[in-house]
Design a protein around this motif. Sequence first.
Motif, PDB file in Angstrom:
ATOM      1  N   VAL A 174      26.316  40.278 -31.012  1.00  0.00           N
ATOM      2  CA  VAL A 174      26.154  41.857 -31.739  1.00  0.00           C
ATOM      3  C   VAL A 174      26.351  42.708 -30.720  1.00  0.00           C
ATOM      4  O   VAL A 174      26.721  43.940 -30.912  1.00  0.00           O
ATOM      5  CB  VAL A 174      24.462  41.841 -32.265  1.00  0.00           C
ATOM      6  CG1 VAL A 174      24.674  40.944 -33.605  1.00  0.00           C
ATOM      7  CG2 VAL A 174      23.794  41.585 -31.201  1.00  0.00           C
TER       8      VAL A 174
ATOM      9  N   THR B 282      30.453  43.438 -29.951  1.00  0.00           N
ATOM     10  CA  THR B 282      31.411  43.500 -31.071  1.00  0.00           C
ATOM     11  C   THR B 282      32.093  44.653 -30.675  1.00  0.00           C
ATOM     12  O   THR B 282      33.355  44.653 -30.634  1.00  0.00           O
ATOM     13  CB  THR B 282      30.633  43.585 -32.111  1.00  0.00           C
ATOM     14  OG1 THR B 282      29.845  42.500 -32.418  1.00  0.00           O
ATOM     15  CG2 THR B 282      31.541  43.722 -33.166  1.00  0.00           C
TER      16      THR B 282
ATOM     17  N   ASN C  86      31.361  38.981 -37.077  1.00  0.00           N
ATOM     18  CA  ASN C  86      30.640  40.030 -36.450  1.00  0.00           C
ATOM     19  C   ASN C  86      31.595  41.337 -36.499  1.00  0.00           C
ATOM     20  O   ASN C  86      31.191  42.555 -36.833  1.00  0.00           O
ATOM     21  CB  ASN C  86      30.390  39.671 -35.119  1.00  0.00           C
ATOM     22  CG  ASN C  86      31.482  39.399 -34.132  1.00  0.00           C
ATOM     23  OD1 ASN C  86      32.296  38.736 -34.731  1.00  0.00           O
ATOM     24  ND2 ASN C  86      31.393  39.867 -32.896  1.00  0.00           N
TER      25      ASN C  86
END
Length: 541
Positions: free
Chosen positions: A323, A326, A364
């Motif tokens: 995360v 990304t 993601n």
Amino acid sequence: MLTDRYGFIYDVSSYYVRMLVKAKEASSTAPASLTGIKVQEIEEDDEGWPSDEVDGKAAATPQMEVVHGHCESCEGSQVGGSPKEGIALDEDESAVNNVVSLAAEADQPDQEAGAVTPTSPATRSIKLPLSLSQSLAPSKPSVSAQSLNIDGHSRASSNTLALDENGAPTHACTSTISLLLTQLTEMHDKQQEKQKTDWDAFLRKRKTKIGKTTMGPSSSNPGMSRITSAAAMLGLGLENEDEEVGHTDGIIGVAQMGLSANTQDWKEFSRLVRGGAPLVYRPKVWLECSGALEMMEPGVYQELLTSHAGEKTQALSEIEKDVTRTMPLNIFFGGDGVGVQKLRRVLQAYSWRNPAVGYCQGMNLIASTLLLVHANEEEAFWILVSIIEKLLPPEFFSPSLLVSRACPMVLLDYVQETMPKLYLHLLDQGVDLPAISFSWFLSLFTDCLPVETLFRVWDVFFVDGMDVLFRVALAILKVNEAELLQCDSMPSLYLHFESMTARMWQADKLLKLEHELKSTVIHEDLIKRREVHVQELKSLS
């Protein structure tokens, strides 16, 4: 620090100056890619930038002076900064707070313990790569006495660039980058105005035909303020707020356009989609055309988050790894950006909804792209659900990835048939096209295409489905076929493949080719080819 319309960060380098100029020539107002530019491509000696051709021969790329910090050449002439023109984080923190607050507006802290609030210090804590976190001069575009505009028409001297005899900016500095971003923003706003005018006329006609009150403010719709905030986050207020479209009813009536009486409406809608959905309507268009509007179940998203709070799974561990990396060069998704928390929640909720899939790399990037468009993370979640469970083939994100691995093998089949010279060239040089293009399919092009081009591709994808991905992949290869055939070694081919997609700024050209390939890539044939390759992969496992 300098950012574009979507919060992507630009450092002071000759690479970025040339990229912005090239993108402007292609009428691309958001030239950055989600995953950023690789470090070796931003070398100040210009080695990462392809040379232009003159009379069929490569022309040497002239060296460009790079000025970090104070630029004496631009001293004395400045253009006032605003959030639209790029954000100077060091100079105007209030501008940053305003943009980040708008991005966070859809999520209040009562949704999750520790959630970032619009006014909390965490919203201003943005960790950046070293090259971008070094001190930069304030973001105020400036020009030297010798200046020339690059718009093709006269402008005030404060909105022009100093160019050399070849028409290129004389140097790279904060002012040069900022002014180029300002010009792209102005171009963007004009494009949006034209698109919105065309869409407004169509939506009014659809409103009459579907017989629903979809063109007025709805105080009963809790998602309305969030949709408006998405437009506000990008500085795109509607001229007439009464024309804001009701969210829950849909704005197009896609299912009804399948009736024979509405064929003309469908043709007009398809034309508008291929021209690009305006930012103020894109969230609604994606929500409806993806099928997510029909799939949405009130309360389910929040229930997934609250009922599984505190649980630990392998999928959550993998999500946590991805995360924060990304979109490393985006102020909303880099480091502690407010978008990171949204992305984490969306991916976690899906892993709990569908444990058989859990989480797979590529998801993601898909989810973060949705969050760039949807300020409402619940809408982004349901579109992710629709993409995985409705638009993509079953088991596309299964642990074996058999179906997604078969897709680039199908692409190679089409290359062999439609571009035999390129096929043989890649074969002779030992280049593995399926290995290169696998990520194109797995990420739905989010890992390679410029943002604006990516949005345009997804506009069509949500209407025409999975086949679009194959036609876009073929179109990319057709656009670059001549250059690929000129690469005379495996390393040069791999380098060109690595950079060519990030420079696909001409979205109109790409989608025109994609449309022309409809008669080549036929759905039934594509399904048969994919199944053949799935069986081949199974036999090897």
